[in-house]
Motif scaffolding. Structure first.
Motif, PDB file in Angstrom:
ATOM      1  N   GLU A  74     -21.379  27.853  28.041  1.00 17.63           N
ATOM      2  CA  GLU A  74     -20.318  28.682  28.405  1.00 17.63           C
ATOM      3  C   GLU A  74     -20.693  30.155  28.082  1.00 17.63           C
ATOM      4  N   THR A  75     -21.087  30.839  29.171  1.00 11.89           N
ATOM      5  CA  THR A  75     -21.362  32.253  29.043  1.00 11.89           C
ATOM      6  C   THR A  75     -20.469  33.210  28.577  1.00 11.89           C
ATOM      7  N   ALA A  76     -19.126  32.929  28.855  1.00 10.59           N
ATOM      8  CA  ALA A  76     -18.115  33.871  28.454  1.00 10.59           C
ATOM      9  C   ALA A  76     -17.903  33.703  27.135  1.00 10.59           C
ATOM     10  N   THR A  77     -18.290  32.799  26.095  1.00 14.91           N
ATOM     11  CA  THR A  77     -17.796  32.736  24.771  1.00 14.91           C
ATOM     12  C   THR A  77     -19.043  32.601  24.010  1.00 14.91           C
ATOM     13  N   GLY A  78     -20.292  32.297  24.413  1.00  9.43           N
ATOM     14  CA  GLY A  78     -21.419  31.976  23.754  1.00  9.43           C
ATOM     15  C   GLY A  78     -21.701  30.641  23.106  1.00  9.43           C
ATOM     16  N   VAL A  79     -21.196  29.533  23.636  1.00  7.93           N
ATOM     17  CA  VAL A  79     -20.807  28.233  23.284  1.00  7.93           C
ATOM     18  C   VAL A  79     -21.940  27.285  23.992  1.00  7.93           C
ATOM     19  N   THR A  80     -22.531  26.606  23.266  1.00  6.18           N
ATOM     20  CA  THR A  80     -23.465  25.447  24.156  1.00  6.18           C
ATOM     21  C   THR A  80     -22.955  24.043  23.570  1.00  6.18           C
ATOM     22  N   SER A  81     -22.878  23.228  24.533  1.00  5.23           N
ATOM     23  CA  SER A  81     -22.451  21.965  24.192  1.00  5.23           C
ATOM     24  C   SER A  81     -23.234  20.816  24.304  1.00  5.23           C
ATOM     25  N   ASP A  82     -23.106  19.741  23.895  1.00  3.17           N
ATOM     26  CA  ASP A  82     -24.243  18.616  23.731  1.00  3.17           C
ATOM     27  C   ASP A  82     -24.069  17.644  24.959  1.00  3.17           C
ATOM     28  N   VAL A  83     -24.828  17.957  25.943  1.00  3.78           N
ATOM     29  CA  VAL A  83     -25.092  17.009  27.058  1.00  3.78           C
ATOM     30  C   VAL A  83     -25.234  15.618  26.682  1.00  3.78           C
ATOM     31  N   ALA A  84     -26.265  15.571  25.764  1.00  6.36           N
ATOM     32  CA  ALA A  84     -26.971  14.308  25.430  1.00  6.36           C
ATOM     33  C   ALA A  84     -25.630  13.369  24.832  1.00  6.36           C
ATOM     34  N   ALA A  85     -24.917  14.019  24.180  1.00  4.13           N
ATOM     35  CA  ALA A  85     -23.786  13.084  23.609  1.00  4.13           C
ATOM     36  C   ALA A  85     -22.889  12.644  24.601  1.00  4.13           C
ATOM     37  N   VAL A  86     -22.714  13.364  25.862  1.00  4.17           N
ATOM     38  CA  VAL A  86     -21.664  13.130  26.730  1.00  4.17           C
ATOM     39  C   VAL A  86     -22.268  11.853  27.457  1.00  4.17           C
ATOM     40  N   ARG A  87     -23.781  12.039  27.683  1.00  4.16           N
ATOM     41  CA  ARG A  87     -24.407  10.842  28.074  1.00  4.16           C
ATOM     42  C   ARG A  87     -24.287   9.679  27.348  1.00  4.16           C
ATOM     43  N   ALA A  88     -24.335   9.727  26.021  1.00  8.81           N
ATOM     44  CA  ALA A  88     -24.084   8.615  25.241  1.00  8.81           C
ATOM     45  C   ALA A  88     -22.638   8.075  25.291  1.00  8.81           C
ATOM     46  N   ALA A  89     -21.734   8.747  25.329  1.00  9.99           N
ATOM     47  CA  ALA A  89     -20.503   8.381  25.491  1.00  9.99           C
ATOM     48  C   ALA A  89     -20.157   7.646  26.831  1.00  9.99           C
ATOM     49  N   LEU A  90     -20.899   8.081  27.722  1.00  8.69           N
ATOM     50  CA  LEU A  90     -20.733   7.329  29.167  1.00  8.69           C
ATOM     51  C   LEU A  90     -21.267   5.884  29.024  1.00  8.69           C
ATOM     52  N   ASP A  91     -22.460   5.948  28.153  1.00 12.35           N
ATOM     53  CA  ASP A  91     -23.377   4.655  27.964  1.00 12.35           C
ATOM     54  C   ASP A  91     -22.582   3.866  27.260  1.00 12.35           C
ATOM     55  N   ASP A  92     -21.926   4.319  25.905  1.00 19.47           N
ATOM     56  CA  ASP A  92     -21.213   3.574  25.069  1.00 19.47           C
ATOM     57  C   ASP A  92     -20.044   2.943  25.547  1.00 19.47           C
ATOM     58  N   THR A  93     -19.484   3.453  26.624  1.00 23.25           N
ATOM     59  CA  THR A  93     -18.138   3.127  27.198  1.00 23.25           C
ATOM     60  C   THR A  93     -18.396   2.136  28.427  1.00 23.25           C
ATOM     61  N   GLY A  94     -19.668   2.132  28.993  1.00 21.06           N
ATOM     62  CA  GLY A  94     -20.208   1.294  30.199  1.00 21.06           C
ATOM     63  C   GLY A  94     -19.554   1.948  31.294  1.00 21.06           C
ATOM     64  N   HIS A  95     -19.606   3.184  31.323  1.00 17.29           N
ATOM     65  CA  HIS A  95     -18.845   3.791  32.515  1.00 17.29           C
ATOM     66  C   HIS A  95     -19.952   4.528  33.350  1.00 17.29           C
ATOM     67  N   LYS A  96     -19.752   4.215  34.661  1.00 18.16           N
ATOM     68  CA  LYS A  96     -20.812   4.515  35.761  1.00 18.16           C
ATOM     69  C   LYS A  96     -20.370   5.760  36.486  1.00 18.16           C
ATOM     70  N   ALA A  97     -19.660   6.761  35.884  1.00 21.43           N
ATOM     71  CA  ALA A  97     -19.281   7.924  36.455  1.00 21.43           C
ATOM     72  C   ALA A  97     -20.651   8.951  36.591  1.00 21.43           C
ATOM     73  N   LEU A  98     -20.632   9.735  37.611  1.00 20.50           N
ATOM     74  CA  LEU A  98     -21.712  10.907  37.825  1.00 20.50           C
ATOM     75  C   LEU A  98     -21.507  11.810  36.643  1.00 20.50           C
ATOM     76  N   LEU A  99     -22.624  12.351  36.127  1.00 19.85           N
ATOM     77  CA  LEU A  99     -22.768  13.185  35.323  1.00 19.85           C
ATOM     78  C   LEU A  99     -23.304  14.564  36.033  1.00 19.85           C
ATOM     79  N   PHE A 100     -22.127  15.535  35.850  1.00 19.35           N
ATOM     80  CA  PHE A 100     -22.389  16.814  36.472  1.00 19.35           C
ATOM     81  C   PHE A 100     -22.832  17.770  35.279  1.00 19.35           C
ATOM     82  N   VAL A 101     -23.721  18.743  35.436  1.00 19.36           N
ATOM     83  CA  VAL A 101     -24.132  19.911  34.194  1.00 19.36           C
ATOM     84  C   VAL A 101     -24.256  21.045  35.007  1.00 19.36           C
ATOM     85  N   ASP A 102     -23.347  22.302  34.489  1.00 20.34           N
ATOM     86  CA  ASP A 102     -23.520  23.407  34.856  1.00 20.34           C
ATOM     87  C   ASP A 102     -24.600  24.122  33.784  1.00 20.34           C
ATOM     88  N   GLY A 103     -25.908  24.425  34.254  1.00 14.91           N
ATOM     89  CA  GLY A 103     -26.840  24.838  33.385  1.00 14.91           C
ATOM     90  C   GLY A 103     -27.427  26.381  33.722  1.00 14.91           C
TER      91      GLY A 103
END
Length: 401
Positions: free
Chosen positions: A143-172
């Motif tokens: 997030e360029t406005a606040t100088g904050v970096t988030s954990d994309v790998a952790a979101v992928r793990a949340a998708l996998d752990d819940t067996g969810h098949k949603a698409l993962l979009f990333v603003d990089g």
């Protein structure tokens, strides 16, 4: 100050290396020439290396990162699709606004500005989505406005752990080619960036990496599109051409930029960004100031949003830098306007340039009335940079021996 050069320390557009500027300073070329693919096709292959994907496809759109956002949404989703998003800064807010305006059913989590993607709440909502109504999960990596970096790998793990098949979009947009990003390893389906950040070019290229899963979703997507259509782009791109006039000079600059990145080594580029950012952060803390990012885990290696004292207007700090010291800092946006100013430390940058940013910021702060000790931030950053450069030199000597 009338002599010398102006100094650019906004988080994009970034400084353009001389070799990249020279590569773009050429006469116009024929974009239908038989040898044009000799320029274009290697660009697609090398951008896959930057995104760290073997299986993804690259789309290059004349436009900005915002255009690539729109391409990602309109080519893979349908009106009424539910998407899970979070907003914690101006750019994550704008992405959520776009999704809503394109007809998506946006389930948006509002997070304190200074924090990042709420992974555990994402996990809870994905687990509760038994009917699998959520079709996509959106992550603003940096997030360029606040100088904050988030954990994309952790979101992928949340998708996998819940067996969810949603698409993962990333603003990089302000992370790719500057902060660690691994499309295939993290199971990212659509990743967006722009030419004017880590790729060290003028604005004008929206760059999108698309997974095979996202291309499958494209087959059933019905949102209206024309300029950003994958259908129009796929066939010409495969042969090294474009369905409309490409920005040839930007493509030539991209070639030079990618050559610089690979000559340094992508891992080394990412390590350099961390080293430079840490020096800036040490300077900020030596002033007795704090970052907008509320915890160390959120600290960004591409931009530091610096919270000014309560009796100081950050807009005056920025104005001082520009009018007195020929130095541009990033402004605070929306909720943090007047409360923060931003030092961008990404792209074509080195330690001494970061010291210049700190020096100009220090003078600008003092001119605005901030009780900052002269030289304190610069000294703290100097000691960090000296230690790191000394360490790098010793490592090189050991490897040579």
């Amino acid at each position: 100050m009338r002599n010398g050069t102006s100094h650019l320390f906004v988080p994009g557009p970034t400084n353009i290396p001389d070799v990249v500027r020279r590569a773009m300073n050429v006469p116009m070329q024929d974009m239908r020439a038989p040898d044009f693919p000799d320029l274009v096709l290697p660009l697609f292959a090398d951008l896959k290396r930057v995104f760290r994907t073997d299986t993804g496809s690259i789309f290059l759109f004349p436009g900005s990162g915002t255009g690539a956002w729109e391409a990602a949404i309109s080519n893979t989703l349908n009106r009424g699709d539910r998407v899970l998003m979070s907003r914690f800064g101006q750019f994550s807010h704008l992405w959520a606004d776009m999704a809503s305006r394109l007809g998506l059913d946006v389930e948006c989590l509002d997070v304190e500005w200074g924090e990042g993607v709420p992974v555990e709440e994402y996990r809870r909502r994905l687990d509760a989505d038994k009917n699998r109504r959520i079709k996509a999960v959106f992550v603003t990596h940096n997030e360029t406005a606040t100088g904050v970096t988030s954990d994309v790998a952790a979101v992928r793990a949340a998708l996998d752990d819940t067996g969810h098949k949603a698409l993962l979009f990333v603003d990089g947009v302000s992370s790719i080619a500057s902060i660690e990003f691994r499309m295939d390893d993290w199971g990212v389906d659509l990743a967006v960036t722009g030419s004017q950040k880590g790729l060290m070019l003028p604005a004008g290229l929206g760059i999108l990496a698309v997974s095979p899963k996202a291309l499958e979703a494209h087959a059933s997507s019905t949102i209206e599109r024309c300029y950003f259509s994958f259908e129009d782009m796929k066939a010409p791109s495969a042969t090294g051409y474009f369905p409309y006039t490409p920005p040839t000079q930007l493509l030539l600059g991209l070639r030079a930029s990618l050559d610089l990145i690979f000559a340094e080594g992508l891992d080394a580029v990412i390590a350099r960004h961390h080293r430079l950012a840490e020096g800036v952060r040490r300077g900020v803390h030596a002033w007795g100031l704090t970052l907008c990012a509320t915890e160390k885990k959120w600290w960004s290696d591409t931009v530091s949003a610096i919270v000014v004292p309560e009796d100081i207007d950050a807009r005056q700090v920025i104005a001082n830098g520009y009018s007195k010291y020929r130095t541009s800092f990033g402004a605070g946006l929306s909720k943090v306007a007047g409360r923060v100013f931003r030092i961008g430390h990404l792209g074509d940058l080195n330690e001494v340039m970061c010291l210049s940013a700190l020096a100009a910021a220090e003078m600008s702060l003092r001119d605005a009335g901030a009780k900052v000790e002269a030289g304190s931030g610069i000294a703290a950053a100097q000691e960090w940079y000296r230690s790191q450069i000394g360490l790098a030199a010793r490592n090189l000597q050991e490897r040579a021996a």
